[in-house]
Design an enzyme around this catalytic site. Structure first.
Site, mmCIF file in Angstrom:
data_model
loop_
_atom_site.group_PDB
_atom_site.id
_atom_site.type_symbol
_atom_site.label_atom_id
_atom_site.label_comp_id
_atom_site.label_asym_id
_atom_site.label_seq_id
_atom_site.Cartn_x
_atom_site.Cartn_y
_atom_site.Cartn_z
ATOM 1 N N CYS A 2 -58.808 13.504 29.989
ATOM 2 C CA CYS A 2 -59.064 14.938 30.202
ATOM 3 C C CYS A 2 -59.042 15.237 31.665
ATOM 4 C CB CYS A 2 -60.369 15.366 29.724
ATOM 5 S SG CYS A 2 -60.721 15.225 28.060
ATOM 6 N N ARG A 27 -53.577 13.157 32.158
ATOM 7 C CA ARG A 27 -54.844 12.740 31.888
ATOM 8 C C ARG A 27 -55.129 13.150 30.365
ATOM 9 N NH1 ARG A 27 -58.346 11.385 36.404
ATOM 10 N NH2 ARG A 27 -59.976 11.216 34.851
ATOM 11 N N TRP A 74 -57.840 15.554 25.989
ATOM 12 C CA TRP A 74 -57.529 14.266 25.242
ATOM 13 C C TRP A 74 -58.732 14.273 24.302
ATOM 14 C CZ3 TRP A 74 -59.270 9.662 23.783
ATOM 15 C CH2 TRP A 74 -58.290 8.830 23.082
ATOM 16 N N ASN A 98 -65.051 16.100 31.034
ATOM 17 C CA ASN A 98 -64.343 14.969 30.779
ATOM 18 C C ASN A 98 -65.311 13.828 30.373
ATOM 19 O OD1 ASN A 98 -62.688 12.583 31.138
ATOM 20 N ND2 ASN A 98 -62.692 12.741 33.303
ATOM 21 N N GLU A 479 -44.917 -6.598 27.738
ATOM 22 C CA GLU A 479 -44.688 -5.186 28.398
ATOM 23 C C GLU A 479 -43.521 -4.619 27.894
ATOM 24 O OE1 GLU A 479 -46.158 -3.450 30.226
ATOM 25 O OE2 GLU A 479 -44.707 -2.283 31.545
ATOM 26 N N LYS A 483 -43.949 -0.874 26.082
ATOM 27 C CA LYS A 483 -43.365 0.150 26.644
ATOM 28 C C LYS A 483 -42.394 0.784 25.498
ATOM 29 C CE LYS A 483 -44.804 0.692 29.705
ATOM 30 N NZ LYS A 483 -45.543 0.345 30.705
ATOM 31 N N GLU A 486 -44.617 2.768 22.808
ATOM 32 C CA GLU A 486 -45.458 3.828 23.549
ATOM 33 C C GLU A 486 -44.439 5.178 23.527
ATOM 34 O OE1 GLU A 486 -48.645 3.081 27.162
ATOM 35 O OE2 GLU A 486 -46.514 2.099 27.282
ATOM 36 N N LYS A 602 -52.974 8.942 30.234
ATOM 37 C CA LYS A 602 -52.848 7.812 31.328
ATOM 38 C C LYS A 602 -54.128 7.121 31.750
ATOM 39 C CE LYS A 602 -50.184 6.592 35.247
ATOM 40 N NZ LYS A 602 -49.651 5.390 34.500
HETATM 41 C C1 G6P Z 1 -53.292 3.604 29.258
HETATM 42 C C2 G6P Z 1 -52.097 3.704 29.941
HETATM 43 C C3 G6P Z 1 -51.405 2.631 30.203
HETATM 44 C C4 G6P Z 1 -52.296 1.462 31.214
HETATM 45 C C5 G6P Z 1 -53.537 1.329 30.425
HETATM 46 C C6 G6P Z 1 -54.412 0.802 31.649
HETATM 47 O O1 G6P Z 1 -53.294 3.041 28.106
HETATM 48 O O2 G6P Z 1 -51.473 4.445 29.095
HETATM 49 O O3 G6P Z 1 -50.007 2.715 30.757
HETATM 50 O O4 G6P Z 1 -51.486 0.226 31.399
HETATM 51 O O5 G6P Z 1 -54.320 2.545 30.283
HETATM 52 O O6 G6P Z 1 -54.791 1.663 32.636
HETATM 53 P P1 G6P Z 1 -55.431 1.338 34.041
HETATM 54 O O7 G6P Z 1 -55.065 2.352 34.855
HETATM 55 O O8 G6P Z 1 -56.512 0.511 34.094
HETATM 56 O O9 G6P Z 1 -54.243 0.245 34.472
#
Ligand code: G6P
Length: 607
Positions: A2, A27, A74, A98, A479, A483, A486, A602
C-alpha cells in the site's frame, strides 16, 4: 504494501496526490482513492482496480480542495472492492493506512458497542472509527489522533485529515515507513521519498512510534504520548527524472537495460580500481573472527543470498546457514554468538526480513544488511549497511537490484576471505579484475536479444517449464523460474541439475521445455551430462551458455544464448541478465501486465 500520499497547502491537492500515488503504485494496485476537504467537509473518490480507474473517475468527477490524502491498496483484510478502498472515514475524519492493525477485531467490537457504525470489512476502518469516537467526545484532532494511536497494535503508517480543519494533516507510523516532505507553503506525507521526489528534495524520515502534525507552514513531531521529538531534515538525492520509463515499453525493460550501469556504480563504491582491492566501510565488528554467517531474505533477494553462500563457503571458507526470512524468524535456530547476520532486501521494508533481522539481533548476531533503499527501517536497525546502488526499482519483479545485490555480496566475500586469510593479494586482484570486467560484459548481453526472443517463443507456448543449474547457477535457475511465474503466469520450477533425475525427469516431454544455465564453469561437464539425460528423453533444451561452452551445447540445444565467457566467480551475475530478459520477453508475448503482475506487490510489508 500500500502507498500513502498526502498534502496540505494552497494548491489543488488531488492532482498532486494522484501523481504521488502513480509513483507508489508499485506498492499495491488493487484499488485506489483520494479524500480532500471541500468547504470544510470530507469528500472522496475511490475506485477498484488500477490507479487509471481512479484517474478516470476524477476526470468525470473532480475533487477540489487543498488538503488531501490518497492511497493505493494491496488488499489484506477485505476484498479489493470500491467499498473497501481507502480513504476510510466518517463525517469527521478520513484516513489512509498502510499495514495491518492486529487488534482490529477487539477494537471494532468495542467501538460498535459504543455506537460507532462501520461501513467496510477492513482493519483500517477501525483507525478512522477510533479517531472519530474521540472527536465525538470533544477532543481536538491532535488529541483524538494521539489517543487512538495509543490503542493500535500492529504495523502501520497512517495519514489523516479532519472535517472543518483546512490545512491540517496528521501522520503516524509504527513498523511501516512514512516520510515528511517540506515545500514552500505546503507540506507532504509519502510512503517513501520516491513519492515525493518531484515535489521536494527536503525530507524527514519518521521513526517508529512518531506522530506528526502538519500545516502548510508547520511541522511538529511527537511520540504517541505527545512528547515533542526532533527529526532531522535531509536532502534526498532522488531526482524526479529517475522515475520515468525513458522511452522503454515497461519499467522492467528499462531496469533490465540498467544492469551494466548499476553493477558499475555498485562496484565503484566498493572497489579501489588502481590497487584492485575491495574497500569496505569501517566494520563495527571483526570480519576475521565471525564464526559463521546466517543469510536471510525473501523472494529474489533470497536467491542472491544463495549465490552468496556458494561464494562465502568456497572462497572465504566461512560456514553459512541460509533460510527464507519467513521460516528463519520462527525456527528458533541455535545461533553462535557473534555470528554475522547477512540480510538482503531491495526495499529494506519486507516484513519477514525485518522480523528475522530483529530475531538475529536479539541473539547477539552482528547485522550487516545489503539494501537498496538507504533510508529504510532495516537500514536504521543494522550495524552496517552495504548499499546496492541500483536507484529506484519500479517494476514489481526485481531485476537490476538482484545483480546489484550479487555485486555487493561478491565484494563482501572478497573482504571476508582476505580477513580470514583464505585469499592472498594475487587472488584478490584476480577476483576484482573479474568483477571490473562485468559492466562491459553485461552490456554485451543485449546483443543477444534475437536469440532470447527465439527462446521466448518456445517458452510462451508452454504450460510448464523446468529450469536447471548447478552450483552458483542453481540460484540463477531459481531466479529465472520465479521471474517467469511472476510476470507471465507460466508454471516454472527450478531444480539443481543433478537432482533432476530424482523426480522432475518424469515430467520431461516435448511440452515441457528445459531452460538451463550452463556457462563454462568447473561444473559445466556435469550440467551437460544432465542435459544429455533430458535430451535422451525427448526434452527440448533452451540453454544459456558462454563462448567456451557453446560448441558443446550446440549439439543438443534447440535454442542457445551465448554470452561472453567470464571468470567463474562473475558468471552468476552475468548469466542472471538473459534469464530475466527471457521472462520479460515471454510476458510481453503473452500480453500480461509486466510491471504490475496480478496479486503481487513490490514491497511486502505484511507477514
Ligand atoms: C516481493 C517482490 C520481489 C522481491 C521480494 C523481496 O515479493 O515482488 O521482487 O524480491 O518482495 O523484497 P525485498 O524488498 O526485501 O528485496
Amino acid at each position: 504494501m500500500c502507498g500513502i500520499c498526502g498534502v496540505v497547502g494552497l494548491r489543488h491537492a488531488s492532482p498532486i496526490v494522484f501523481d504521488g500515488l502513480r509513483r507508489l503504485e508499485y506498492r499495491g494496485y488493487d484499488s485506489a482513492g483520494i479524500a480532500t476537504l471541500v468547504d470544510g467537509k470530507i469528500d472522496r473518490r475511490r475506485a477498484a482496480g488500477k490507479l487509471d480507474n481512479l484517474g478516470a473517475l476524477l476526470e468525470t468527477s473532480p475533487l477540489p480542495g487543498t488538503t488531501g490524502i490518497g492511497h493505493t491498496r494491496w488488499a489484506t483484510h477485505g476484498a479489493p472492492t470500491t467499498c473497501n478502498a481507502h480513504p476510510h472515514g466518517t463525517e469527521r475524519v478520513a484516513i489512509v493506512h498502510n499495514g495491518i492493525i492486529e487488534n482490529f477485531e477487539a477494537l471494532r467490537r468495542e467501538l460498535e458497542a459504543a455506537g460507532q457504525v462501520f461501513q467496510t470489512e477492513t482493519d483500517s476502518e477501525t483507525i478512522a472509527q477510533l479517531v472519530d469516537y474521540h472527536l465525538a467526545q470533544g477532543l481536538a484532532p491532535k488529541d483524538a489522533a494521539l489517543k487512538a494511536l495509543q490503542r493500535l497494535e500492529g504495523a502501520y503508517a497512517i495519514a489523516m485529515i479532519f472535517a472543518e480543519h483546512e490545512g491540517l494533516m496528521i501522520g503516524a507510523c509504527h513498523s511501516a515507513p512514512l516520510a515528511v516532505g517540506y515545500g514552500d507553503n505546503e507540506m507532504f506525507l509519502g510512503s517513501d521519498s520516491l513519492a515525493l521526489a518531484p515535489l521536494t528534495r527536503r525530507i524527514s524520515y519518521m521513526e517508529d512510534g512518531d506522530c506528526v502534525v502538519l500545516t502548510p507552514v508547520g511541522v511538529e513531531f511527537m511520540t504517541f504520548d505527545g512528547t515533542p521529538v526532533r527529526r532531522a531534515e535531509q536532502t534526498t538525492a532522488l531526482a524526479a527524472g529517475a522515475i520515468g520509463k525513458d522511452g522503454y515499453r515497461h519499467y522492467m525493460e528499462k531496469e533490465l537495460h540498467e544492469h551494466p550501469l548499476v553493477i558499475g556504480q555498485t562496484l565503484q563504491r566498493m572497489i579501489d580500481p588502481a590497487n584492485r582491492k575491495v574497500v569496505l566501510p569501517d566494520m563495527p565488528f571483526d570480519l576475521a573472527t565471525v564464526p559463521r554467517a546466517v543469510i536471510t531474505a525473501c523472494g529474489s533477494a533470497f536467491y542472491a543470498g544463495m549465490v552468496g553462500r556458494y561464494w562465502l563457503e568456497s572462497i572465504a571458507r566461512l560456514p553459512v546457514d541460509i533460510d527464507v526470512a519467513s521460516e528463519l524468524r520462527y525456527r528458533d535456530p541455535p545461533l553462535a554468538h557473534g555470528s554475522l547476520g547477512l540480510l538482503i532486501s531491495q526495499s529494506g521494508e519486507t516484513a519477514d526480513t525485518l522480523a528475522a533481522l530483529r530475531t538475529l539481533r536479539q541473539n547477539a548476531v552482528h547485522i550487516l544488511s545489503v539494501l537498496n533503499v538507504e533510508h529504510s527501517t532495516m537500514a536504521r536497525e543494522s550495524a552496517l549497511v552495504l548499499g546496492t546502488v541500483a536507484g529506484p526499482e519500479i517494476s514489481v519483479a526485481s531485476t537490476k537490484a538482484f545483480t546489484a545485490q550479487l555485486t555487493v555480496l561478491a565484494c563482501l566475500t572478497i573482504a571476508i576471505a582476505r580477513a580470514r586469510g583464505t585469499l592472498d593479494p594475487l587472488g584478490e586482484e584476480e577476483l576484482v579484475a573479474a568483477l571490473l570486467d562485468l559492466p562491459s560484459r553485461a552490456a554485451d548481453v543485449f546483443a543477444q536479444g534475437d536469440a532470447i526472443r527465439r527462446m521466448a517463443r518456445v517458452v510462451a507456448e508452454a504450460r510448464d517449464v523446468l529450469y536447471l543449474g548447478r552450483g552458483s547457477m542453481f540460484p540463477v535457475a531459481l531466479e529465472g523460474a520465479l521471474k517467469l511465474k511472476e510476470i507471465s503466469y507460466i508454471h516454472a520450477e527450478a531444480y539443481a541439475a543433478g537432482e533432476m533425475k530424482h523426480g522432475p525427469i518424469s515430467l520431461i516431454d516435448r511440452t515441457v521445455p528445459i531452460v538451463a544455465s550452463a556457462p563454462f564453469t568447473p561444473l559445466f561437464d556435469k550440467t551437460l551430462s544432465n542435459l544429455q539425460e533430458a535430451k535422451a528423453r525427448g526434452g527440448r533444451l533452451l540453454v544459456f551458455t558462454d563462448t567456451k561452452g557453446a560448441e558443446r551445447v550446440s549439439a543438443i540445444a534447440e535454442e542457445m544464448v551465448v554470452l561472453p565467457h567470464v571468470h567463474d566467480f562473475a558468471a552468476p551475475i552475468l548469466q542472471t541478465i538473459p534469464v530475466q530478459m527471457l521472462a520479460y520477453e515471454v510476458a510481453v508475448m503473452k500480453g500480461t501486465d509486466v510491471d504490475q503482475p496480478r496479486n503481487l506487490a513490490k514491497s511486502v510489508t505484511v507477514e
